[in-house]
Each structure stands twice: as structure tokens, then as C-alpha cells.
Design an enzyme around this catalytic site. Structure first.
Site, mmCIF file in Angstrom:
data_model
loop_
_atom_site.group_PDB
_atom_site.id
_atom_site.type_symbol
_atom_site.label_atom_id
_atom_site.label_comp_id
_atom_site.label_asym_id
_atom_site.label_seq_id
_atom_site.Cartn_x
_atom_site.Cartn_y
_atom_site.Cartn_z
ATOM 1 N N MET A 38 0.850 -1.059 0.088
ATOM 2 C CA MET A 38 0.105 0.076 0.010
ATOM 3 C C MET A 38 0.870 1.105 0.215
ATOM 4 O O MET A 38 0.451 2.448 0.418
ATOM 5 C CB MET A 38 -0.938 0.064 1.350
ATOM 6 C CG MET A 38 -1.974 -1.406 1.333
ATOM 7 S SD MET A 38 -3.363 -0.809 1.929
ATOM 8 C CE MET A 38 -2.681 -0.557 3.699
ATOM 9 N N HIS A 42 9.133 0.859 3.601
ATOM 10 C CA HIS A 42 10.062 1.039 4.402
ATOM 11 C C HIS A 42 11.077 -0.164 4.258
ATOM 12 O O HIS A 42 10.960 -1.048 3.342
ATOM 13 C CB HIS A 42 9.467 1.201 5.825
ATOM 14 C CG HIS A 42 8.719 -0.026 6.120
ATOM 15 N ND1 HIS A 42 8.734 -1.367 6.198
ATOM 16 C CD2 HIS A 42 7.092 0.133 6.402
ATOM 17 C CE1 HIS A 42 7.911 -2.024 6.446
ATOM 18 N NE2 HIS A 42 6.749 -1.131 6.438
ATOM 19 N N GLY A 44 11.194 -2.790 5.776
ATOM 20 C CA GLY A 44 10.680 -4.237 5.409
ATOM 21 C C GLY A 44 10.160 -4.499 4.033
ATOM 22 O O GLY A 44 10.462 -5.588 3.652
ATOM 23 N N HIS A 45 9.436 -3.467 3.488
ATOM 24 C CA HIS A 45 9.015 -3.629 1.898
ATOM 25 C C HIS A 45 10.448 -4.023 1.164
ATOM 26 O O HIS A 45 10.555 -4.659 0.379
ATOM 27 C CB HIS A 45 8.277 -2.540 1.379
ATOM 28 C CG HIS A 45 7.134 -2.202 2.183
ATOM 29 N ND1 HIS A 45 6.748 -1.153 3.202
ATOM 30 C CD2 HIS A 45 6.070 -2.815 2.163
ATOM 31 C CE1 HIS A 45 5.791 -1.099 3.737
ATOM 32 N NE2 HIS A 45 5.197 -2.276 2.981
ATOM 33 N N GLY A 155 5.274 -10.150 4.079
ATOM 34 C CA GLY A 155 6.015 -9.958 5.351
ATOM 35 C C GLY A 155 5.190 -10.556 6.405
ATOM 36 O O GLY A 155 4.036 -10.485 6.703
ATOM 37 N N LYS A 157 5.381 -10.074 9.532
ATOM 38 C CA LYS A 157 4.858 -9.017 10.376
ATOM 39 C C LYS A 157 3.240 -9.245 10.404
ATOM 40 O O LYS A 157 2.654 -9.211 11.658
ATOM 41 C CB LYS A 157 5.337 -7.804 10.280
ATOM 42 C CG LYS A 157 5.324 -6.776 11.366
ATOM 43 C CD LYS A 157 4.009 -6.018 11.625
ATOM 44 C CE LYS A 157 3.803 -4.955 10.576
ATOM 45 N NZ LYS A 157 2.410 -3.916 10.915
ATOM 46 N N ASP A 158 2.489 -9.114 9.484
ATOM 47 C CA ASP A 158 1.052 -9.281 9.395
ATOM 48 C C ASP A 158 0.714 -10.715 9.245
ATOM 49 O O ASP A 158 0.390 -11.372 8.188
ATOM 50 C CB ASP A 158 0.570 -8.613 8.127
ATOM 51 C CG ASP A 158 0.875 -6.875 8.315
ATOM 52 O OD1 ASP A 158 0.281 -6.386 9.259
ATOM 53 O OD2 ASP A 158 1.394 -6.564 7.487
ATOM 54 N N GLN A 161 -2.541 -12.059 7.944
ATOM 55 C CA GLN A 161 -2.935 -11.916 6.654
ATOM 56 C C GLN A 161 -2.212 -12.722 5.791
ATOM 57 O O GLN A 161 -2.580 -13.246 4.682
ATOM 58 C CB GLN A 161 -2.134 -10.605 6.221
ATOM 59 C CG GLN A 161 -2.113 -10.034 5.003
ATOM 60 C CD GLN A 161 -1.894 -8.724 4.380
ATOM 61 O OE1 GLN A 161 -2.730 -7.847 4.230
ATOM 62 N NE2 GLN A 161 -0.603 -8.530 4.108
ATOM 63 N N SER A 194 4.432 0.896 8.302
ATOM 64 C CA SER A 194 4.216 2.294 7.713
ATOM 65 C C SER A 194 3.665 3.119 8.889
ATOM 66 O O SER A 194 3.695 4.277 8.933
ATOM 67 C CB SER A 194 3.397 2.042 6.371
ATOM 68 O OG SER A 194 3.707 1.332 5.633
HETATM 69 O O1 PAF Z 1 0.086 -5.545 3.670
HETATM 70 C C1 PAF Z 1 -0.316 -4.700 3.030
HETATM 71 O O2 PAF Z 1 0.334 -3.824 2.377
HETATM 72 C C2 PAF Z 1 -1.829 -4.988 2.287
HETATM 73 O O3 PAF Z 1 -2.684 -5.539 3.313
HETATM 74 C C3 PAF Z 1 -1.886 -5.624 0.757
HETATM 75 C C4 PAF Z 1 -1.492 -7.262 0.894
HETATM 76 C C5 PAF Z 1 -1.143 -4.895 -0.010
HETATM 77 C C6 PAF Z 1 -3.478 -5.430 0.146
HETATM 78 O O4 PAF Z 1 -3.952 -4.255 0.122
#
Ligand code: PAF
Length: 288
Positions: A38, A42, A44-45, A155, A157-158, A161, A194
Site C-alpha cells: 500500500m 520502508h 521491511g518492503h 511480510g 509481520k502481518d 494476513q 508504515s
Molecule cells: O499488507 C498490505 O500492505 C496490504 O494489506 C496488501 C496485501 C497490499 C493488500 O492491500
């Protein structure tokens, strides 16, 4: 050739163009890695893009602040938007293409389809943020259709998800591999997010309680404490820094149900530091 990725990422907003580029590259035998984000990127990405670049021929990053995963009282409007810096970061880490759809292409007039993942999405973030994971699953499913890559990187971290996305991919037979990469941390252990940008200096100091609680909980787990005691260790750390707790639980890492005796588990924690919700987790090794 136009459309081929180079050192400066090519920015694409049109889903059809994006998909055609990926399919052409795959037909040419190239392995494609995909990092959905999104924005407000940072370290992590950056580590996800690096890993994708190390394992794939071409890397696509998507940047889309998905309105459907924010609740009515959440931070959609103030969510940080840093496109120029994001493009520079992912270009430097090896992404050749950046997909930046408009909300009106992700959700055209008349859009009526939601992807709802039941069990692993119900508790934890799903309970605190009703509708959040339907928003995530819907957009990730759409992104996987528009960016039909070989492998997508998320990641750890989530954690919830990643469980929800893996469940959706298995249930809908989406032909993409999911790779979960380690959480990247600040020097004091705070997980990169973020949302850390929202913390005041005083909140930032207190925020390390999530990581400290998980470190202490891991020690208790390895010493043989029962699940309730391990969870209490995490709660005590947040309470000691006046952080209201959304949850602090130890569960099975794949199902998010009660841990199986002797098997690995994951400790999940979420708390509110000021007005900012922070999440973190730790994988707990198997024990006899
Ligand atoms: O983890 C995220 O940044 C969001 O949940 C994702 C996977 C890009 C979906 O919008």
C-alpha cells in the site's frame, strides 16, 4: 524494447497493460516475483523486493491504498502516501515494474464481488476490524489476476494476513506461490510498519513493549510454561507501558486455532499506542 523493465521502474496504471507485460515475460520463460503493497514503503518492503529480485528474473511491486480494507473510523485519509520515494526505493532494490491502479479500476462502477475467507480471518484482526480481511482478500485476488506472477512475497509481520492469503490461494486454486519473509525490525526491536510514522517520540519509546513482550514470551515458552502463562507475559509487557491490549494469544501458526501439543506455535499481539494500532508476532519453536 518499450515495456521491458530497467533500472528505473516503469509505472503502469492500466490493469490490462500490466497483465499483458507479465504474460509476455512469462511466455519468454522469465520468472516473475510480485510484492503487493500500500506504499509508504520502508526497509521491511525493501527486503521483500530484494528477496524477489534474488529469486526471480523480473519483479513487480503494486502500490495501492485499498479503501475496502479500512473501516469507517480508520486511517484511510491520513494513510501516508509517498509515491516518489517509494519508486526510488523499489527501483534501487530491483523492481522493474510498479503497478499503481486507480481505485476506479480496482472497483469499477457496479463492482459487486467480495472474497470472504471464513475461519482464519474471523478472530484477532478480523474481530477488531470487521470487514478488513474481506477487503484484503478481494484486492489481493484481483491483484493476482492482474499480476499473474510465479510467486508473491508477504511480510511475516502481518501473520494473520499471510494465513488468510494462503487459505484463499489454496481454496480458489490461484496459480501463484506465496512466500512469507521475516519481519524487519528497528534497532530496538520494533517491527517496521508504515504506521510507525504516526507515533510521537514518547509513543515510539513505549511501542517497543510489543517486541519485548514477545521476546520474554519466547523465553517462557522455551522454559516450558503453559500457553496461558506465555500469553500473560506478553500482556504484562504492554501493561507496564500503558498500552491497551487488543489481543495477546498463542495459537497454531497455520490455522490460528489452539496450538497442538509439542508443535510450533505463533504468539500474536496487537495494542494501541496512543491512536496507533501496532501488531507483532513471534514464531515459537516445537517443544517436547
Ligand atoms: O499488507 C498490505 O500492505 C496490504 O494489506 C496488501 C496485501 C497490499 C493488500 O492491500
Amino acid at each position: 524494447m518499450s515495456g521491458q523493465p530497467g533500472p528505473t521502474p516503469i509505472v503502469i496504471a492500466d490493469p490490462r497493460q500490466m497483465r499483458d507485460l507479465i504474460l509476455t515475460a512469462r511466455r519468454a520463460g522469465r520468472r516473475i516475483g510480485f510484492v503487493p503493497t500500500m506504499g509508504a514503503l520502508h526497509a521491511g518492503h525493501a527486503s521483500l523486493v530484494e528477496q524477489a529480485a534474488a529469486e526471480c528474473d523480473d519483479v513487480v511491486v503494486s502500490i495501492f491504498v485499498n479503501p475496502k480494507q479500512f473501516g469507517p473510523r480508520e486511517d484511510l485519509a491520513r494513510y501516508p502516501r509517498t509515491l516518489a520515494a517509494d519508486l526510488a526505493l523499489v527501483g534501487a532494490k530491483g523492481a522493474g515494474w510498479v503497478f499503481v491502479p486507480e481505485a476506479s479500476t480496482a472497483y469499477p462502477a457496479g463492482h459487486a464481488t467480495s472474497v470472504v475467507v471464513a475461519a482464519p480471518a474471523a478472530d484477532f484482526e478480523g474481530a477488531v476490524r470487521p470487514g478488513h480481511f474481506a477487503g484484503v482478500a478481494t484486492v489481493v485476488c484481483w491483484l493476482f489476476n492482474v499480476v499473474p506472477a510465479d510467486v508473491a512475497y508477504f511480510g511475516a509481520k502481518d501473520w494473520q494476513q499471510t494465513v488468510v492469503v494462503r487459505r484463499m490461494v489454496a481454496d480458489l486454486a490461484i496459480p501463484i506461490a506465496i512466500e512469507v519473509c521475516p519481519t524487519i525490525r528497528e534497532p530496538d526491536g520494533l517491527a517496521m510498519s508504515s504506521r510507525n510514522a504516526y507515533l510521537s517520540p514518547e509513543e515510539r519509546r513505549r511501542a517497543v513493549a510489543l517486541h519485548e513482550g514477545l521476546v520474554a514470551a519466547t523465553e517462557r515458552w522455551q522454559a516450558g510454561d503453559d500457553v496461558a502463562a506465555v500469553e500473560e507475559t506478553i500482556r504484562a509487557s504492554l501493561q507496564s507501558r500503558d498500552i491497551p491490549i487488543d489481543y495477546a494469544r498463542v495459537v497454531d501458526p497455520d490455522t490460528l486455532l489452539a496450538p497442538r501439543p509439542g508443535a510450533a506455535a505463533v504468539a500474536l499481539v496487537a495494542g494501541r499506542v496512543g491512536t496507533t494500532r501496532l501488531l507483532d508476532n513471534a514464531l515459537l519453536p516445537p517443544r517436547s
